[in-house]
Enzyme design. Structure first.
Site, PDB file in Angstrom:
ATOM      1  N   SER A 168       0.792  -1.231   0.000  1.00  0.00           N
ATOM      2  CA  SER A 168       0.000   0.000   0.000  1.00  0.00           C
ATOM      3  C   SER A 168       0.826   1.283   0.000  1.00  0.00           C
ATOM      4  CB  SER A 168      -0.963   0.011   1.196  1.00  0.00           C
ATOM      5  OG  SER A 168      -0.252   0.043   2.416  1.00  0.00           O
TER       6      SER A 168
ATOM      7  N   LYS B 234      -6.250   4.546   8.166  1.00  0.00           N
ATOM      8  CA  LYS B 234      -5.091   5.332   7.759  1.00  0.00           C
ATOM      9  C   LYS B 234      -5.390   6.831   7.770  1.00  0.00           C
ATOM     10  CE  LYS B 234      -2.910   1.615   5.164  1.00  0.00           C
ATOM     11  NZ  LYS B 234      -2.541   1.030   3.861  1.00  0.00           N
TER      12      LYS B 234
END
Length: 358
Positions: free
Chosen positions: A246, A291
């Protein structure tokens, strides 16, 4: 006499209760709790030979925190926002071990850095070169011959005395072999080279059904190409024990920033997430909400979110829910991120702002 029995029962009750408490603390349920992790400044993570250094602004990549919960942590995750419970069987494939999963996650990090380096150097006009250097074993299948000989992380460099560079090379050696045959493999493990003789077996039906080519016989491994990227100036990463793909977009931005004479942060604290492929496309990831929360906690000012699979929408909704001033920016490609940064006004007090003023 009765007092003695009461004391005995009382002691036994206490022991049982304490045993249950200890059990509930240390017993781990078959889940992972995903919660907000950390924002990692890319400055100490990426080393580029002769790189340009800047005083203001940061590019950061985001991680989530995964914890296998006890009973209490499981209960908390049920009620706390931005704590997602993930069944273990959603993380691990059938028959996949924890070691194989972790090896694969580290491979995904390597792949992410590979694509990020390629795209960043290409956009900076540095002409990166790709070389194939064997096959990495990421999984051995239970009950197959390779399970007794090979391990996740082994690098296959030769078969039957022939050098192996690509999957096609190994496939040509294995062609026509059937159950009972054997193949000689040369592998590198922990820096040491060794030659192993591995028998051919029949794949389990579940594996055969998943294979579009209908392959029935093999040694019983899943492998990925080991690619080497030749670039100038040289680059090195410091991401030991961090896995997953990611960080691809942010690695690409961080590397590109080191290769150019312009500080693309414009003096801001910029984070984001998203995979990167060899075409420069940004792919979706898991844990986008967590996140965004973590980025806000680290005072990030701009956050790049992949457009695909509702990543951007979930990021924008989370930003609104937590009341952050952080700007959420939708991107489909690396060039989308660059285009946004080109139009971004330098932050007051930054190097670019001072340069512009002069």
């Amino acid at each position: 006499m009765m007092d003695g029995r009461k004391k005995t029962f009382g002691y036994l009750g206490f022991v049982i209760v304490m045993a249950l408490v200890v059990f509930s603390i240390f017993y781990r349920l078959p889940y992972e709790v995903m919660k907000p992790g950390s924002a990692h400044n890319l400055d100490p993570v990426i080393d580029v030979e002769g790189e340009h250094e800047y005083k203001h602004g940061q590019f950061l990549f985001m991680t989530v925190r995964l914890v296998q919960p006890n009973i209490y942590q499981y209960a908390l995750a049920k009620v706390l926002k931005y704590h997602e419970l993930i069944p273990m069987d959603r993380l691990l494939q059938k028959g996949e071990s924890q070691q194989e999963y972790e090896t694969y996650q580290l491979h995904l990090m390597d792949t992410s850095q590979f694509a990020a380096t390629y795209i960043a150097y290409k956009h900076a006009g540095k002409r990166p070169e790709i070389h194939h250097k064997g096959l990495i074993v990421i999984r051995v299948i239970d009950g197959m011959p390779a399970a007794k000989k090979l391990k996740p992380g082994d690098l296959i460099v030769a078969a039957e005395g022939k050098e192996i560079h690509t999957y096609k090379d190994l496939s040509s050696v294995m062609k026509g072999k059937t159950k009972g045959d054997k193949v000689s493999l040369t592998v590198k493990r922990n820096g040491n080279k060794k030659t192993l003789t591995v028998a051919i077996g029949k794949f389990p039906d579940r594996i055969i059904n998943q294979d579009p080519d209908g392959t029935k016989y093999g040694i019983g491994i899943m492998q990925v190409p080991n690619l080497e990227l030749k670039v100038k100036p040289n680059i090195h990463f410091h991401t030991e024990n961090i896995g997953g793909p990611s960080g691809g977009l942010m690695f690409t931005l961080g590397i590109f920033n080191r290769l150019t004479e312009k500080n693309w942060t414009k003096g801001y604290k910029i984070a984001g997430t998203g995979t990167m492929n060899m075409k420069g496309e940004v792919g979706p990831i898991g844990g986008i909400k967590e996140k965004v929360v973590a980025a806000d906690e680290q005072n990030v000012e701009i956050f790049f979110a992949p457009a695909k699979d509702n990543n951007y929408r979930n990021a924008a909704e989370t930003a609104k829910d937590i009341g952050t001033d952080m700007k959420i920016v939708k991107v489909d490609t690396f060039e989308d991120a660059l285009d946004y940064l080109k139009k971004l006004q330098p932050k007051a007090g930054s190097e670019q702002e001072k340069s512009k003023a002069s």
